[in-house]
Scaffold this motif. Structure first.
Motif, PDB file in Angstrom:
ATOM      1  N   LEU A 195      71.633  43.775  25.157  1.00  0.00           N
ATOM      2  CA  LEU A 195      71.430  45.111  24.596  1.00  0.00           C
ATOM      3  C   LEU A 195      69.956  45.380  24.326  1.00  0.00           C
ATOM      4  N   ARG A 196      69.214  44.366  23.933  1.00  0.00           N
ATOM      5  CA  ARG A 196      67.778  44.549  23.738  1.00  0.00           C
ATOM      6  C   ARG A 196      67.067  44.802  25.066  1.00  0.00           C
ATOM      7  N   GLU A 197      67.594  44.233  26.137  1.00  0.00           N
ATOM      8  CA  GLU A 197      66.937  44.388  27.439  1.00  0.00           C
ATOM      9  C   GLU A 197      67.223  45.749  28.058  1.00  0.00           C
ATOM     10  N   ILE A 198      68.472  46.215  27.985  1.00  0.00           N
ATOM     11  CA  ILE A 198      68.803  47.464  28.668  1.00  0.00           C
ATOM     12  C   ILE A 198      68.588  48.687  27.787  1.00  0.00           C
ATOM     13  N   SER A 199      68.504  48.512  26.457  1.00  0.00           N
ATOM     14  CA  SER A 199      68.245  49.615  25.514  1.00  0.00           C
ATOM     15  C   SER A 199      69.159  50.810  25.784  1.00  0.00           C
ATOM     16  N   PRO A 200      70.466  50.700  25.560  1.00  0.00           N
ATOM     17  CA  PRO A 200      71.383  51.816  25.844  1.00  0.00           C
ATOM     18  C   PRO A 200      71.195  52.958  24.861  1.00  0.00           C
ATOM     19  N   ASP A 201      71.555  54.166  25.314  1.00  0.00           N
ATOM     20  CA  ASP A 201      71.477  55.331  24.437  1.00  0.00           C
ATOM     21  C   ASP A 201      72.880  55.857  24.153  1.00  0.00           C
ATOM     22  N   LYS A 202      72.963  57.010  23.523  1.00  0.00           N
ATOM     23  CA  LYS A 202      74.233  57.533  23.034  1.00  0.00           C
ATOM     24  C   LYS A 202      75.190  57.904  24.154  1.00  0.00           C
ATOM     25  N   GLU A 203      74.702  58.297  25.310  1.00  0.00           N
ATOM     26  CA  GLU A 203      75.556  58.728  26.409  1.00  0.00           C
ATOM     27  C   GLU A 203      76.051  57.576  27.277  1.00  0.00           C
ATOM     28  N   ASP A 204      75.584  56.371  27.010  1.00  0.00           N
ATOM     29  CA  ASP A 204      75.966  55.228  27.837  1.00  0.00           C
ATOM     30  C   ASP A 204      77.337  54.691  27.429  1.00  0.00           C
TER      31      ASP A 204
END
Length: 653
Positions: A195-204
């Motif tokens: 999760l730290r690597e891909i940095s997802p946002d609210k729409e993911d």
């Protein structure tokens, strides 16, 4: 992945570290997890000294096992729990030293068991004592929380006692608990890095296609300790059954699932925004099981194991395929008897039997190891593949099949799904599956329509039903109109006279409910002198979703003059005797007895099911291809992605 891309997502596949490459990659791939929750992993190359050490350890283990079972000391150790019985049967000529050894070893064994219980209780106290102390302080200094704190404290104390008693009864319980905690921590650590690597946002959307309690708790711990990771929505699919057996057996298992229920509640306590945490299963029956733990939280997703391309029609031998893990619950131990039966009848001249299987555990299950050894001795017409196949090879094997064999356990797969069944039916390939399971429930409707519509009225030699059936028990003849429930084990039954020339028996039962209902029928076929021609048969007939009708078609053996019928239904008020119709049919051998696939009631009927598919190869292939169109549209990857998006936005599926 392609369906998610078509929906506008940038796709990222996160796998185990051993899966460094997955073939042709058109999307981003991260090998991050050390926790082995994937089934098929590449073989690990071990150094030569490790193999030598393993062989030496196995030899030493065998030697110690032999000494503990067959030496004089071993016999004494085996009798540690019943020294009195050993001394009574061996009192004559028994040396005094042996008597002392038996008494001493028995006493030491009892002391060790008592010490183990004390250690287990100490471990539980260390784990839960801080929580008990906090709640005790709340009870003393915050009177308005006194009742809640007192109830919670009592509940924790009861849990400690229950865990300690469980540990004392089950030797490996504590080790399994520790292993689960270690796997959970490892999964949490790897997930945090991803999760730290891909940095997802609210729409993911973060999608776990196969999850268990370990992954659920690990992910909940990440969300609790990492607020930034709460932005996307998380979707977990649970594919394992938590109840064993059928729905009528669930009530007796609720108490045993108390810890499972606590695990789900603990995970939800760690999640602040439950709207971003979604639970699924892949069958309606599994959703019903999990919703007994968390009411209303689980929904059903489709199974995207579908292939668009249709295989070319074979014109050579009939190819029967068994593929998948070699497990007892998948009926691998029955393959040897089936192969022997087909070989005795020389069907192997027209049949090509391909068995592709691998063990899901390093050593395999004992029944499956013996079955594979037995299969290797039957060479004509059998191809035995012992290693996992690559995706392209596996797909080619399934596409080349004329029928797929699924000998799954009825209790475990009452609610669980089968990926290869979805793959086969979506390609229009007939299957052989057991009745009363999720597998046969998928194509019951076309089978029942064939039972009713394919046989003309001139094939019906006799019809009876409703109030014309005379139900008897041990005391009197029942003349009720059908409101009473039929009793099991012959306490309430009817005798059916078989007309001359009848070859098959068709039983139709109309349910009084639109929900899934199950009828269990017991048939005892007798000759003219009243002796049983074949063993008592238990048949399971479930209602089709579109009609509420359960139909059974059974062959009548040679010499059968009378049939004794007993039945019961679940739910108990789902069926009435007045809604039972019985037909005696005269069917030609050229007439197919089903459609889409073959359904069997016990393993002794599998050979007959295979012969039925072989005799009417074109009919079953044509009906399966017609059924595949609608089936493939439901179990599609595009539908699954749409359901995930709708769940994220709070829309119905």
């Amino acid at each position: 992945m392609e369906a998610a891309r078509r929906a506008g997502f940038d796709t990222i596949l996160v796998t185990n570290r051993e899966c460094s490459s997955i073939g042709e990659e058109s999307f981003r791939h991260i090998s991050a997890y050390k926790y082995p929750f994937f089934d098929l992993l590449p073989p690990i190359k071990l150094p030569a000294w490790f193999a030598w050490g393993t062989a030496l350890a196995n030899r030493l283990r065998f030697r110690l096992l032999w000494l503990s079972r067959f030496s004089a000391l071993g016999v004494i150790i085996q009798q540690r729990t019943s020294p009195a019985t050993f001394l009574m049967h061996n009192s004559e000529g028994q040396p005094f030293s042996s008597t002392v050894a038996v008494v001493v070893i028995s006493g030491l064994w009892r002391l060790a068991r008592a010490f183990w219980v004390v250690i287990a209780l100490a471990v539980q106290l260390i784990m839960f004592l801080p929580r008990l102390l906090v709640r005790a302080v709340l009870a003393l200094f915050r009177s308005r929380h006194f009742a809640a704190a007192r109830a919670a404290t009592v509940g924790e104390a009861e849990h400690i006692v229950r865990m300690a008693s469980t540990v004392s009864r089950q030797r490996g319980y504590l080790l399994r608990t520790i292993q689960g905690l270690l796997c959970q921590r490892r999964f949490s650590r790897d997930t945090w890095r991803v999760l730290r690597e891909i940095s997802p946002d609210k729409e993911d959307i973060v999608f776990l296609p196969t999850a268990s309690q370990v992954e659920m708790l690990g992910l909940a711990a990440v969300l609790y300790n990492m607020p930034d990771s709460r932005h996307p929505s998380y979707h977990l699919v649970f594919r394992r059954n938590i109840y064993i057996g059928r729905e009528r057996d669930y009530r007796t298992q609720d108490l045993a699932l108390h810890d499972c229920r606590r695990t789900f509640h603990k995970a939800e306590e760690m999640i602040t925004d439950l709207r971003q945490f979604h639970y699924y299963t892949d069958t309606d029956e599994l959703s019903a099981q999990y919703n007994r733990l968390l009411p209303g939280r689980f929904r059903t997703l489709s199974i995207p194991h579908t292939w668009r391309s249709s295989p070319a029609r074979r014109v050579s031998k009939f190819r029967l395929v068994y593929a998948g893990d070699g497990r007892k619950e998948k009926g691998y131990q029955h393959l040897h008897h089936l192969a022997q039966e087909l070989y005795r009848e020389r069907i192997d001249l027209q049949l090509e039997f391909v068995i592709q299987t691998n063990y899901n555990t390093p050593d395999g299950e004992p029944e499956c190891i013996v079955a594979q050894s037995q299969l290797s001795t039957i060479t004509p017409g059998i191809t035995l593949l012992r290693e996992p196949l690559a995706s392209a090879e596996y797909r080619k094997l399934v596409q080349s099949a004329d029928a797929v064999l699924l000998l799954y356990d009825r209790d475990n797969y009452y609610a669980r799904s089968s990926g290869i069944l979805v793959e086969a039916l979506s390609l229009g390939i007939p299957v052989v599956a057991p009745t009363g399971t999720w597998l046969t429930r998928q194509f019951l409707a076309p089978v029942y329509r064939h039972y009713q519509d394919a046989f003309a009225e001139d094939t019906v030699l006799a019809r009876m039903g409703g109030n014309s059936l005379r139900w008897r028990d041990f005391r009197h003849v029942s003349k009720d109109s059908g409101e009473a429930e039929a009793r099991l084990n012959g306490k309430s039954h009817c005798r059916l006279k078989v007309p001359n020339g009848a070859t098959h028996l068709r039983i139709r039962i109309e349910a009084l409910t639109a929900e899934l209902a199950e009828a269990r029928l017991f048939l005892n076929m007798l000759d003219e002198s009243g002796r049983a021609v074949e063993p008592l048969r238990e048949l399971v007939a479930e209602t089709a979703r579109d009609s509420g009708l359960a139909v059974v078609l059974r062959p009548i053996g040679f010499g059968v003059e009378c049939i004794v019928l007993t039945f019961e239904g679940y739910p108990s008020l789902a069926f009435r005797r007045a809604n039972l119709t019985i037909d005696f049919l005269l069917l030609s051998p050229d007439m197919p007895l089903g459609a889409v696939g073959a359904i069997y009631h016990d393993e002794s009927e599998v050979g007959s099911a295979v012969r039925e598919l072989m005799a009417h190869r074109e009919h079953y292939r044509r009906t399966a291809e017609e059924f595949a169109v609608e089936f493939r549209n439901y179990h599609s990857s595009d539908r699954l992605i749409a359901d995930l998006i709708n769940s994220t936005r709070g829309l119905p599926q």
